[in-house]
Design an enzyme around this catalytic site. Structure first.
Site, PDB file in Angstrom:
ATOM      1  N   LYS A 152      -7.126-127.080 -19.024  1.00 35.71           N
ATOM      2  CA  LYS A 152      -7.792-126.446 -17.911  1.00 35.71           C
ATOM      3  C   LYS A 152      -8.513-127.349 -17.060  1.00 35.71           C
ATOM      4  O   LYS A 152      -9.167-128.479 -17.532  1.00 35.71           O
ATOM      5  CB  LYS A 152      -8.584-125.275 -18.564  1.00 35.71           C
ATOM      6  CG  LYS A 152     -10.080-125.587 -18.726  1.00 35.71           C
ATOM      7  CD  LYS A 152     -11.002-124.292 -18.956  1.00 35.71           C
ATOM      8  CE  LYS A 152     -12.413-125.055 -18.695  1.00 35.71           C
ATOM      9  NZ  LYS A 152     -13.257-123.944 -19.053  1.00 35.71           N
ATOM     10  N   ASP A 181      -5.833-122.750 -23.458  1.00 35.72           N
ATOM     11  CA  ASP A 181      -6.908-122.072 -23.267  1.00 35.72           C
ATOM     12  C   ASP A 181      -7.506-122.133 -24.584  1.00 35.72           C
ATOM     13  O   ASP A 181      -7.235-121.142 -25.584  1.00 35.72           O
ATOM     14  CB  ASP A 181      -6.741-120.815 -22.747  1.00 35.72           C
ATOM     15  CG  ASP A 181      -8.091-120.116 -22.410  1.00 35.72           C
ATOM     16  OD1 ASP A 181      -9.146-120.341 -23.175  1.00 35.72           O
ATOM     17  OD2 ASP A 181      -8.181-119.116 -21.457  1.00 35.72           O
ATOM     18  N   HIS A 182      -8.367-122.905 -24.880  1.00 33.79           N
ATOM     19  CA  HIS A 182      -8.956-123.141 -26.318  1.00 33.79           C
ATOM     20  C   HIS A 182      -9.592-121.883 -27.026  1.00 33.79           C
ATOM     21  O   HIS A 182      -9.719-121.838 -28.264  1.00 33.79           O
ATOM     22  CB  HIS A 182      -9.950-124.498 -26.515  1.00 33.79           C
ATOM     23  CG  HIS A 182     -11.263-124.124 -25.866  1.00 33.79           C
ATOM     24  ND1 HIS A 182     -11.570-124.481 -24.690  1.00 33.79           N
ATOM     25  CD2 HIS A 182     -12.529-124.019 -26.707  1.00 33.79           C
ATOM     26  CE1 HIS A 182     -12.797-124.256 -24.560  1.00 33.79           C
ATOM     27  NE2 HIS A 182     -13.254-123.696 -25.600  1.00 33.79           N
ATOM     28  N   LYS A 186      -9.816-119.701 -31.031  1.00 37.23           N
ATOM     29  CA  LYS A 186     -10.694-119.447 -31.938  1.00 37.23           C
ATOM     30  C   LYS A 186     -10.438-118.275 -32.845  1.00 37.23           C
ATOM     31  O   LYS A 186      -9.676-117.409 -32.778  1.00 37.23           O
ATOM     32  CB  LYS A 186     -12.010-119.047 -31.162  1.00 37.23           C
ATOM     33  CG  LYS A 186     -12.473-120.166 -30.344  1.00 37.23           C
ATOM     34  CD  LYS A 186     -13.780-119.756 -29.397  1.00 37.23           C
ATOM     35  CE  LYS A 186     -14.076-121.130 -28.606  1.00 37.23           C
ATOM     36  NZ  LYS A 186     -14.805-122.022 -29.334  1.00 37.23           N
ATOM     37  N   GLU A 220     -23.606-119.674 -22.364  1.00 33.77           N
ATOM     38  CA  GLU A 220     -23.846-121.113 -22.689  1.00 33.77           C
ATOM     39  C   GLU A 220     -25.384-121.397 -22.477  1.00 33.77           C
ATOM     40  O   GLU A 220     -25.809-121.016 -21.408  1.00 33.77           O
ATOM     41  CB  GLU A 220     -23.052-121.967 -21.954  1.00 33.77           C
ATOM     42  CG  GLU A 220     -21.535-121.714 -22.067  1.00 33.77           C
ATOM     43  CD  GLU A 220     -20.609-122.697 -21.154  1.00 33.77           C
ATOM     44  OE1 GLU A 220     -20.164-123.722 -21.662  1.00 33.77           O
ATOM     45  OE2 GLU A 220     -20.918-122.592 -19.960  1.00 33.77           O
ATOM     46  N   HIS A 244     -10.867-117.883 -19.983  1.00 34.12           N
ATOM     47  CA  HIS A 244     -11.437-117.547 -21.124  1.00 34.12           C
ATOM     48  C   HIS A 244     -11.669-116.008 -21.245  1.00 34.12           C
ATOM     49  O   HIS A 244     -11.285-115.319 -22.037  1.00 34.12           O
ATOM     50  CB  HIS A 244     -12.514-118.342 -21.583  1.00 34.12           C
ATOM     51  CG  HIS A 244     -12.526-119.643 -21.679  1.00 34.12           C
ATOM     52  ND1 HIS A 244     -11.462-120.376 -21.912  1.00 34.12           N
ATOM     53  CD2 HIS A 244     -13.472-120.468 -21.196  1.00 34.12           C
ATOM     54  CE1 HIS A 244     -11.645-121.743 -21.739  1.00 34.12           C
ATOM     55  NE2 HIS A 244     -12.572-121.800 -21.228  1.00 34.12           N
ATOM     56  N   LYS A 349     -26.848-119.351 -26.658  1.00 35.04           N
ATOM     57  CA  LYS A 349     -25.415-119.731 -26.763  1.00 35.04           C
ATOM     58  C   LYS A 349     -24.622-118.622 -27.469  1.00 35.04           C
ATOM     59  O   LYS A 349     -24.892-118.244 -28.632  1.00 35.04           O
ATOM     60  CB  LYS A 349     -25.039-120.778 -27.500  1.00 35.04           C
ATOM     61  CG  LYS A 349     -23.604-121.198 -27.556  1.00 35.04           C
ATOM     62  CD  LYS A 349     -23.404-122.534 -28.097  1.00 35.04           C
ATOM     63  CE  LYS A 349     -21.802-122.785 -28.589  1.00 35.04           C
ATOM     64  NZ  LYS A 349     -21.270-123.887 -28.397  1.00 35.04           N
TER      65      LYS A 349
END
Ligand code: NAD
Length: 493
Positions: A152, A181-182, A186, A220, A244, A349
């Site tokens: 990305k 798209d990491h 997850k 974040e 995301h 976070k």
């Protein structure tokens, strides 16, 4: 093992992503026996390094960033032999000729053509050049064997994403392109499908008859750090919502795939994106809130305001926080608001999905109505990884009083050593499984969803830029957005 021999080529092998995520992930896969028996890790970078220097640099970063605590010297010695640093300049055609020679040499030694996995861990402006040069030199011609992973951001808006897809299609077939798209790698994001479709008791309730609203949060604590220049040209809507959060929305809202298979799953996700209501520019303030952080304190550290960050235009109109409301206009979700929020320099976070169910019909407990709380299902994605279901129980005692209780499934407790998202995704790409990667139409549709918002915000005065102190939970306007419908943001407790 029966995995095909593979030449892995990392463009940008000396960059930040490679050192923090890619090399540690490859090493962990190697430690746990997931890598092919035959592989080479060709790492490309501009500055000169000897092989020894480069391997020492990788080792240092593996020690710093890998999740695996029991470092094995023997395994490292075997792994380091696979790493080869190649001085490389993307702008020079000569570099690609050298790469071709290197890849041919590997194939000759093997006695067969190895698979090739190209990882583009470089600025997006290089994608076209790399793609063209791979084509020109015939490096990625084998559709079944050659793949390209692209990071990305994929485009800047819908138009540029379409242009990028069109350009890539000249070199690659769609099945060769792995848009990463990491978030999709997850554990607890993948778990959404297992939870929904591997059980009987949740799916019947998973609709507008029982669900009141859905909240998706990705907060974040970090600010823009040393990437102010990049971030100022992007912002939270492009950097987080378009990819995301929109992907998480798809997992929560999609219909059941007929099988756990790439095309089928991606089709169902695209269906969701097509059903997401496009926001009319004149309604933008009713659906969205944008904001920038001002100076404050995050986790005990003083943080300067966004406009004072290096690389950021002091008059910048780029948002570091977005809160918004979406509707998925289909039969299942008609009328259910999906609230999303994401921000930098926040108090904590935390990424989570919270499904809030409708209130119980309160005839039975009329007198205790004030203590009745609607059921809530929380899926914590990071840093916590759990699923929590809240429900009402009888308060122990002689009277009939109710209080909320919670059932918790904690991933860390069951498996403290869950793989990193990049491990899952790299392994899938090595195996040719694109289920968790984004197809061209998915990316374009996700850009289309936010396109009117982008346009309205860029016009300037249309919607206000709010502020929030660094270390807070966002601007008050984000609370107002929900209050209008009698909702509020759930805190994670
Ligand atoms: P970086 O700036 O740290 O690294 C860029 C790499 O590109 C370096 O290895 C540099 O040597 C190489 N490079 C630059 N010009 C070159 C040239 N002419 N020829 C050959 N190599 C050249 O960037 P990064 O943070 O590692 O990000 C890489 C990609 O991954 C970007 O597309 C970024 O958007 C994406 N990404 C990064 C992160 C992250 O956490 N760092 C997260 C998500 C996405």
């Amino acid at each position: 093992n029966d995995k095909k021999p593979t030449s892995i080529v990392v463009f940008g092998g000396t960059g930040d992503l490679a050192k923090r995520k890619l090399f540690p992930a490859f090493f962990n896969l190697f430690l746990e026996g997931w890598m092919p028996d035959d592989f080479e890790l060709l790492s490309l970078g501009r500055t000169e390094h000897t092989q020894e220097e480069f391997r020492a640099y990788i080792l240092e970063n593996i020690k710093a960033f890998s999740r695996i605590k029991n470092f094995s010297e023997d395994k490292w010695n075997a792994f380091k032999e696979k790493i080869k640093f190649i001085r490389f300049d993307i702008t020079q055609e000569e570099s690609f000729i050298q790469l071709k020679n290197q890849l041919d040499y590997i194939d000759t030694n093997l006695g067969s053509r190895a698979n090739r996995l190209f990882y583009l861990s470089v600025a997006p402006s290089f994608i076209e050049k790399v793609s063209n040069s791979l084509k020109k030199n015939g490096l990625a011609e084998n559709v079944d064997q050659d793949r390209m992973i692209i990071e990305k951001p994929f485009g800047y808006d819908k138009e540029s994403a379409v242009a990028l897809n069109t350009m890539l299609a000249q070199t690659f077939k769609e099945e060769q392109i792995y848009r990463i798209d990491h978030y999709l790698g997850k554990e607890n994001v993948q778990n959404i499908l297992a939870f929904r479709f591997g059980n009987t008791i949740f799916e019947p309730l998973w609709n507008n008859k029982y669900i009141d609203s859905v909240q998706i949060t990705v907060a974040e604590t970090v600010g823009v750090e040393d990437r102010g220049g990049y971030y100022d040209g992007s912002g939270a809507l492009r950097d987080m919502i378009q990819n995301h959060l929109m992907q998480i929305l798809c997992m929560v809202a999609m219909e059941a795939p007929t099988e756990f298979e790439s095309t089928e799953i991606r089709n169902r996700k695209v269906d969701v994106l097509k059903s997401v209501r496009r926001i009319n520019p004149e309604d933008i303030n009713h659906y969205t809130v944008r904001a920038q952080y001002t100076q404050g304190e995050v986790e005990g550290q003083h943080k300067r305001g966004y406009l004072q960050e290096p690389g950021v235009n002091p008059n910048s109109n780029t948002e570091t926080y977005v809160a918004m409301k979406f509707y998925v206009d289909n039969e299942r979700w008609n009328g259910v608001p999906f609230y999303m929020r994401t921000g930098k320099s926040m108090s904590e976070k935390a990424s989570s999905v919270i499904i809030s169910f409708k209130e119980a019909p309160c005839t039975t407990f009329k007198s205790t109505v004030n203590t009745l709380k609607p059921n809530k299902l929380t899926i914590d994605i990071q840093p916590e990884m759990d699923i929590k279901l809240s429900f009402m129980t009888k308060k122990p005692g002689l009277e009939m009083q109710l209080k909320p209780a919670e059932m918790v499934f904690d991933y860390f407790e069951c498996s403290p050593d869950t793989p990193e998202a990049y491990e899952t995704l790299l392994l899938d790409a090595l195996d040719g499984d694109s289920t968790l990667f984004m197809r061209s139409d998915q990316v374009e549709e996700a850009w289309d969803v936010i396109s009117n918002i982008q346009t309205a915000w860029e016009k300037g005065n249309v919607s206000k830029m709010y502020t929030y102190p660094a270390g807070s939970s966002g601007p008050e306007a984000a609370d107002e957005l929900l209050k209008r419908q009698g909702h509020y943001w759930f805190t994670n407790s």
